[in-house]
Enzyme design. Structure first.
Site, PDB file in Angstrom:
ATOM      1  N   ALA A  71       0.838  -1.199   0.000  1.00 39.31           N
ATOM      2  CA  ALA A  71       0.000   0.000   0.000  1.00 39.31           C
ATOM      3  C   ALA A  71       0.872   1.248   0.000  1.00 39.31           C
ATOM      4  O   ALA A  71       2.001   1.229   0.492  1.00 39.31           O
ATOM      5  CB  ALA A  71      -0.928   0.003   1.217  1.00 39.31           C
ATOM      6  N   ASP A  72       0.313   2.316  -0.541  1.00 41.75           N
ATOM      7  CA  ASP A  72       0.968   3.611  -0.502  1.00 41.75           C
ATOM      8  C   ASP A  72      -0.106   4.686  -0.452  1.00 41.75           C
ATOM      9  O   ASP A  72      -1.119   4.587  -1.149  1.00 41.75           O
ATOM     10  CB  ASP A  72       1.870   3.825  -1.715  1.00 41.75           C
ATOM     11  CG  ASP A  72       2.759   5.033  -1.524  1.00 41.75           C
ATOM     12  OD1 ASP A  72       3.720   4.926  -0.746  1.00 41.75           O
ATOM     13  OD2 ASP A  72       2.482   6.092  -2.126  1.00 41.75           O
TER      14      ASP A  72
END
Length: 192
Positions: A71-72
Site C-alpha cells: 500500500a501507498d
C-alpha cells in the site's frame, strides 16, 4: 495452535498493522522498501498503484506466504502530490496549504497471489476538509513530531483529528489502508 501466515503485509506502518489486525486477520509483517520517487508524467493514482504493486511484489519475491499486501498513501491538494514532509519547514508549508480547504487522500493497494501468479490493485480516494488553521496550532502540532512520517504532514487518527471538519469516503483510507476494500479483495481472491 501455530498460526499459518499465508498473508503478508508489505509495510512497516504501525497504522496499517493496526487496521489489518482490527479485521481479525492473521498476517505477518515484512516491510517492502522501494524508491518512492514520483516518475515524470505519473498521475497521483498511477503513482500509488505503482508503489503498492512494487512493495507487494518485492516482498513476494523474498518472503514466505501466499498473499502479499502492498500500500501507498498520498495527499493531493491543488494538484500537488504531498508525501511525507522532509523537515519542519516542509511540514509547516503543507499544513498551511491544507488549511481551510478540501484535499484528497489517495491510497493504492495491491494484493499479490504468488501461487496463482496474479495481482489485484485498486486506488481509493477520500475527500478531506480541513478547518482554517491558526499558525500556533500548526506550530504546536509540528512540535509533537507527528507530521514527519505522514503523507501531507498529518494523521487523522492522532493529533490532527481536531483539524478535520469532515470527510467524504473511507476513514481507514485516510489512516493509510482502505480496510473494507482490502478485506473484500482478500476474500474474493480466496485468502479469507
Amino acid at each position: 495452535m501455530p498460526k499459518n501466515f499465508n498473508i503478508v503485509l508489505a509495510s512497516a506502518s504501525p497504522r496499517r498493522v493496526e487496521l489489518l489486525s482490527s479485521a481479525g486477520i492473521d498476517f505477518e509483517v515484512m516491510p517492502g522498501d522501494v524508491d518512492e520517487t514520483l516518475l515524470p508524467g505519473e498521475t497521483p493514482e498511477q503513482h500509488v498503484l505503482r508503489l503498492a504493486k512494487s512493495k507487494a511484489e518485492t516482498v513476494a519475491r523474498k518472503g514466505h506466504g501466499r498473499y502479499f499486501i502492498g500500500a501507498d498513501t498520498i495527499v493531493v491538494c491543488d494538484g500537488e502530490i504531498m508525501g511525507k514532509p522532509q523537515d519542519s519547514t516542509d511540514a509547516e508549508r503543507m499544513l498551511k496549504k491544507l488549511s481551510g480547504v478540501a484535499h484528497e487522500v489517495i491510497t493504492g493497494f495491491a494484493v499479490v497471489d504468488r501461487e496463482a501468479g496474479c495481482t489485484v490493485a485498486e486506488a481509493v480516494r477520500t475527500k478531506v476538509y480541513f478547518k482554517p488553521l491558526r499558525d500556533e496550532e500548526i506550530a504546536a502540532y509540528i512540535a509533537t513530531g507527528c507530521p514527519f512520517d505522514k503523507a501531507g504532514a498529518y494523521a487523522i487518527q492522532g493529533g490532527a483529528a481536531h483539524m478535520v471538519r469532515k470527510i467524504d469516503g473511507s476513514y481507514s483510507n485516510v489512516v493509510g489502508l482502505p480496510l473494507c476494500e482490502v478485506v473484500e479483495t482478500l476474500r474474493n481472491m480466496g485468502a479469507l
